[in-house]
Write a protein that holds these residues in place. Structure first.
Motif, PDB file in Angstrom:
ATOM      1  N   LEU A 116      83.786  42.675  -8.885  1.00 56.31           N
ATOM      2  CA  LEU A 116      82.414  42.329  -9.282  1.00 56.31           C
ATOM      3  C   LEU A 116      81.622  41.665  -8.157  1.00 56.31           C
ATOM      4  O   LEU A 116      80.435  41.933  -7.993  1.00 56.31           O
ATOM      5  CB  LEU A 116      82.448  41.372 -10.482  1.00 56.31           C
ATOM      6  N   TYR A 117      82.292  40.791  -7.371  1.00 57.73           N
ATOM      7  CA  TYR A 117      81.552  39.968  -6.410  1.00 57.73           C
ATOM      8  C   TYR A 117      81.924  40.197  -4.944  1.00 57.73           C
ATOM      9  O   TYR A 117      81.183  39.781  -4.054  1.00 57.73           O
ATOM     10  CB  TYR A 117      81.759  38.481  -6.737  1.00 57.73           C
ATOM     11  N   GLY A 118      83.086  40.834  -4.704  1.00 62.91           N
ATOM     12  CA  GLY A 118      83.525  41.066  -3.327  1.00 62.91           C
ATOM     13  C   GLY A 118      84.413  39.939  -2.818  1.00 62.91           C
ATOM     14  O   GLY A 118      84.303  38.796  -3.259  1.00 62.91           O
ATOM     15  N   LYS A 119      85.285  40.258  -1.876  1.00 60.10           N
ATOM     16  CA  LYS A 119      86.226  39.271  -1.335  1.00 60.10           C
ATOM     17  C   LYS A 119      85.510  38.131  -0.615  1.00 60.10           C
ATOM     18  O   LYS A 119      85.920  36.981  -0.676  1.00 60.10           O
ATOM     19  CB  LYS A 119      87.214  39.946  -0.367  1.00 60.10           C
ATOM     20  N   SER A 120      84.444  38.469   0.095  1.00 61.75           N
ATOM     21  CA  SER A 120      83.719  37.457   0.855  1.00 61.75           C
ATOM     22  C   SER A 120      83.195  36.354  -0.067  1.00 61.75           C
ATOM     23  O   SER A 120      83.320  35.162   0.238  1.00 61.75           O
ATOM     24  CB  SER A 120      82.557  38.117   1.613  1.00 61.75           C
ATOM     25  N   HIS A 121      82.637  36.759  -1.207  1.00 59.33           N
ATOM     26  CA  HIS A 121      82.112  35.772  -2.158  1.00 59.33           C
ATOM     27  C   HIS A 121      83.241  34.908  -2.735  1.00 59.33           C
ATOM     28  O   HIS A 121      83.088  33.703  -2.915  1.00 59.33           O
ATOM     29  CB  HIS A 121      81.360  36.477  -3.289  1.00 59.33           C
ATOM     30  N   LEU A 122      84.382  35.548  -3.004  1.00 56.65           N
ATOM     31  CA  LEU A 122      85.519  34.808  -3.564  1.00 56.65           C
ATOM     32  C   LEU A 122      86.097  33.806  -2.567  1.00 56.65           C
ATOM     33  O   LEU A 122      86.453  32.687  -2.935  1.00 56.65           O
ATOM     34  CB  LEU A 122      86.612  35.779  -4.015  1.00 56.65           C
ATOM     35  N   THR A 123      86.177  34.192  -1.292  1.00 52.35           N
ATOM     36  CA  THR A 123      86.668  33.231  -0.284  1.00 52.35           C
ATOM     37  C   THR A 123      85.684  32.070  -0.136  1.00 52.35           C
ATOM     38  O   THR A 123      86.097  30.918   0.017  1.00 52.35           O
ATOM     39  CB  THR A 123      86.883  33.908   1.093  1.00 52.35           C
ATOM     40  N   ASP A 124      84.384  32.368  -0.204  1.00 49.89           N
ATOM     41  CA  ASP A 124      83.372  31.307  -0.148  1.00 49.89           C
ATOM     42  C   ASP A 124      83.490  30.381  -1.358  1.00 49.89           C
ATOM     43  O   ASP A 124      83.369  29.158  -1.232  1.00 49.89           O
ATOM     44  CB  ASP A 124      81.960  31.904  -0.092  1.00 49.89           C
ATOM     45  N   LEU A 125      83.733  30.960  -2.534  1.00 52.31           N
ATOM     46  CA  LEU A 125      83.893  30.157  -3.750  1.00 52.31           C
ATOM     47  C   LEU A 125      85.097  29.221  -3.643  1.00 52.31           C
ATOM     48  O   LEU A 125      85.044  28.068  -4.071  1.00 52.31           O
ATOM     49  CB  LEU A 125      84.078  31.061  -4.968  1.00 52.31           C
TER      50      LEU A 125
END
Length: 396
Positions: free
Chosen positions: A330-339
């Motif tokens: 849904l959000y991409g790996k980049s967004h998840l690592t930032d989260l």
């Protein structure tokens, strides 16, 4: 070892192929010099490009000072491959554009009258007088097309010693343009130097003047500050931190920078991530900031998404576990690592070990792609229209 070798190569390259040897720049300077005797210097590089050249930094913007007026510059480049853009004719500035090269050319001047925001100027042909109306000594170093330095304010020595210093009286320089307070913070963070008592006092006395500056100009300077690698060390200077928080009271969570330093090598810092880490809290502080500075929809949407998903993380213990593949889809790996970074920085109870475990999970996790699109539906008999979007959503 790699950094040392890389910097050594950069230094060799700079010495062998300095930026001012560029053929297009040579052409521009020859055109500006045309009609003047050799002993008269018609144009010199100035400001950031000279400072960065001397510091072996990458040069992105090129500013040129000249004794010619704007109309004379326009006339000289009228029948050339350069496009002349009237970016600031009122202030004696035009921009030359050719391919990817963009040159801002400004006539030498002195300030006649200032009100802290705008200045009435008088055009001159005296290089030393021009240098006296600039902000910092390190920004008043001139360089001619042959690589010869002209340094009337001893800026080279200050640059060598990482010393950011106002030209002349700090009080007077600040009163000419209150934005210089924020620029001072930016350069101090960049060059990692202490604030001398006289300058600190002058800044404290003039902080109210920043209210006269447009929110757009202030936000632009703030973004430049957040883009500096050394920004995460802001808490190490009590004076700079105090000035910064008085100008930007929304950043009341600066202590989070200390947690960010612990994971700096894994964070791939960017401006939006920093904004989220310093602004998002249970008081909707990021929304107030967005309203106050009228930030772009792109930045606003990113902050809102971070805020929404940080709530989800607290409510859903499976966000980084059973639901990880779905959330990456849904959000991409980049967004998840930032989260994951934000969750660690914001929540002091989160252990370093937890951060690294989630970080590894995200990197190892499968990435899924939805292969059905509008083209596929058309090829299989569906007519183009509003229904197509609904069908795609349902299939997904």
């Amino acid at each position: 070892m790699f950094d040392l070798s890389f910097n050594f190569i950069k230094k060799i390259k700079r010495n062998l192929f300095p930026f001012y040897k560029n053929k297009k720049l040579q052409y521009v300077f020859n055109k500006l010099q045309d009609g003047f005797p050799n002993e008269t210097i018609a144009a010199r590089f100035v400001g950031g490009c000279v400072r960065k050249y001397l510091s072996n930094d990458e040069i992105d913007d090129i500013d040129i000072a000249t004794i010619l007026g704007s109309n004379e510059i326009k006339e000289k480049f009228k029948n050339t491959d350069f496009k002349v853009v009237e970016t600031g004719m009122k202030h004696g500035t035009v921009t030359l554009v050719k391919d990817k090269l963009k040159l801002e050319i400004t006539t030498l001047r002195k300030d006649v009258k200032t009100d802290g925001r705008h200045a009435e100027v008088e055009y001159i042909n005296d290089w030393t007088t021009d240098s006296e109306r600039r902000d910092f000594t390190i920004n008043a170093i001139y360089l001619d097309i042959n690589g010869k330095i002209f340094d009337p304010q001893a800026g080279v020595n200050d640059l060598r010693n990482n010393n950011v210093k106002f030209i002349g009286d700090p009080q007077k320089r600040i009163e000419e343009d209150y934005l210089r307070i924020i620029r001072f913070i930016r350069f101090k963070i960049m060059y990692d130097s202490k604030v001398e008592p006289t300058t600190y006092k002058a800044i404290k006395l003039n902080l109210d003047g920043i209210k006269k500056i447009s929110k757009e100009r202030v936000l632009l300077e703030l973004y430049k500050i957040l883009d500096i690698k050394n920004f995460i060390t802001l808490n190490e200077s009590m004076e700079l931190k105090e000035i910064f928080i008085q100008i930007f009271p929304e950043f009341e969570n600066l202590s989070r920078l200390d947690r960010l330093k612990k994971i700096y090598d894994y964070s791939h810092l960017n401006r939006n991530l920093l904004l989220a880490g310093l602004l998002i809290d249970n008081k909707n502080n990021h929304e107030y900031f967005g309203h106050k500075y009228n930030i772009s929809n792109s930045v606003r949407n990113k902050l809102n998404l971070f805020a929404k998903n940080l709530i989800f993380i607290n409510e859903n213990k499976d966000f980084f576990n059973k639901d990880l593949e779905k959330n990456i889809y849904l959000y991409g790996k980049s967004h998840l690592t930032d989260l994951n970074i934000l969750a660690f920085v914001i929540n002091k109870k989160t252990k370093l070990k937890e951060f690294f475990e989630k970080f590894k999970k995200i990197l190892k996790c499968k990435t899924h792609k939805f292969n059905i699109d509008g083209k596929y539906l058309i090829e299989n008999g569906m007519e183009q229209g509003a229904l197509m979007g609904k069908v795609l959503k349902e299939v997904e």
